[in-house]
Design a protein around this motif. Sequence first.
Motif, mmCIF file in Angstrom:
data_model
loop_
_atom_site.group_PDB
_atom_site.id
_atom_site.type_symbol
_atom_site.label_atom_id
_atom_site.label_comp_id
_atom_site.label_asym_id
_atom_site.label_seq_id
_atom_site.Cartn_x
_atom_site.Cartn_y
_atom_site.Cartn_z
ATOM 1 N N VAL A 1 38.822 38.955 54.130
ATOM 2 C CA VAL A 1 40.737 40.500 53.542
ATOM 3 C C VAL A 1 41.485 39.744 53.098
ATOM 4 N N LEU A 2 41.987 39.068 53.934
ATOM 5 C CA LEU A 2 43.031 38.339 53.716
ATOM 6 C C LEU A 2 43.261 37.825 52.204
ATOM 7 N N THR A 3 41.403 36.904 51.890
ATOM 8 C CA THR A 3 41.497 35.839 51.104
ATOM 9 C C THR A 3 41.017 36.062 49.794
ATOM 10 N N ILE A 4 40.401 37.280 49.894
ATOM 11 C CA ILE A 4 40.354 38.234 48.605
ATOM 12 C C ILE A 4 41.739 39.711 48.413
ATOM 13 N N PHE A 5 42.706 39.693 49.186
ATOM 14 C CA PHE A 5 43.131 40.856 48.747
ATOM 15 C C PHE A 5 44.740 39.786 48.177
ATOM 16 N N TYR A 6 45.193 37.879 48.972
ATOM 17 C CA TYR A 6 45.908 37.484 48.660
ATOM 18 C C TYR A 6 45.642 36.809 47.083
ATOM 19 N N GLY A 7 44.120 36.648 47.671
ATOM 20 C CA GLY A 7 43.511 35.810 45.775
ATOM 21 C C GLY A 7 43.893 36.385 44.507
ATOM 22 N N PHE A 8 43.266 37.767 44.763
ATOM 23 C CA PHE A 8 44.026 39.102 43.771
ATOM 24 C C PHE A 8 45.443 38.954 43.296
ATOM 25 N N PHE A 9 46.545 38.740 44.324
ATOM 26 C CA PHE A 9 48.313 38.949 44.176
ATOM 27 C C PHE A 9 48.136 37.452 43.569
ATOM 28 N N MET A 10 47.303 36.943 43.959
ATOM 29 C CA MET A 10 47.639 35.221 43.059
ATOM 30 C C MET A 10 47.540 35.272 41.591
ATOM 31 N N VAL A 11 46.054 35.935 41.241
ATOM 32 C CA VAL A 11 45.709 36.031 39.849
ATOM 33 C C VAL A 11 46.747 36.409 39.464
ATOM 34 N N VAL A 12 47.362 37.936 40.069
ATOM 35 C CA VAL A 12 48.296 38.935 39.210
ATOM 36 C C VAL A 12 49.511 37.754 38.961
ATOM 37 N N ALA A 13 50.090 37.526 39.288
ATOM 38 C CA ALA A 13 51.209 36.366 39.786
ATOM 39 C C ALA A 13 50.758 35.230 38.899
ATOM 40 N N THR B 1 48.149 34.287 36.494
ATOM 41 C CA THR B 1 47.120 34.378 35.693
ATOM 42 C C THR B 1 47.321 35.624 35.115
ATOM 43 N N PRO B 2 48.433 37.275 34.982
ATOM 44 C CA PRO B 2 48.410 38.331 34.313
ATOM 45 C C PRO B 2 47.760 38.641 33.324
ATOM 46 N N ASN B 3 47.393 37.734 31.929
ATOM 47 C CA ASN B 3 46.686 38.199 31.298
ATOM 48 C C ASN B 3 44.882 38.572 32.037
ATOM 49 N N VAL B 4 44.431 38.014 32.457
ATOM 50 C CA VAL B 4 43.506 38.208 33.035
ATOM 51 C C VAL B 4 43.546 40.009 33.847
#
Length: 111
Positions: free
Chosen positions: A38-50, A52-55
Amino acid sequence: MSSTTSQSAVYARIRRNPRFAELVSKRQGFATLLSVIVLTIFYGFFMVVAFTPNVIGQRLSEGSYLTVGIAAELFMFIFFWLLTAFYVKRANGEFDEITAEIIRDASKEVK
């Protein structure tokens, strides 16, 4: 023998039961695995947002209102719900069976 003393004796027998140590180990390992997922997926998503927001803002198809970010969040919501259901199923099955066995064994010794 008082009620408190007999309860203490039951608790002591439960803690000495090797199946109790097995139960604690299995539950801890399972909960840790699910937490890491859960933490890997959750924080992974927020890392992508932070980073590479264009993705996240890309549309899934031309003219669609659905973006990669919305689709990813929907996936995460459903996936986390399924992980919770998986945990509950295992807890109500395997873990509860071991717990009942431990309590049954400890109660037999008291009588």
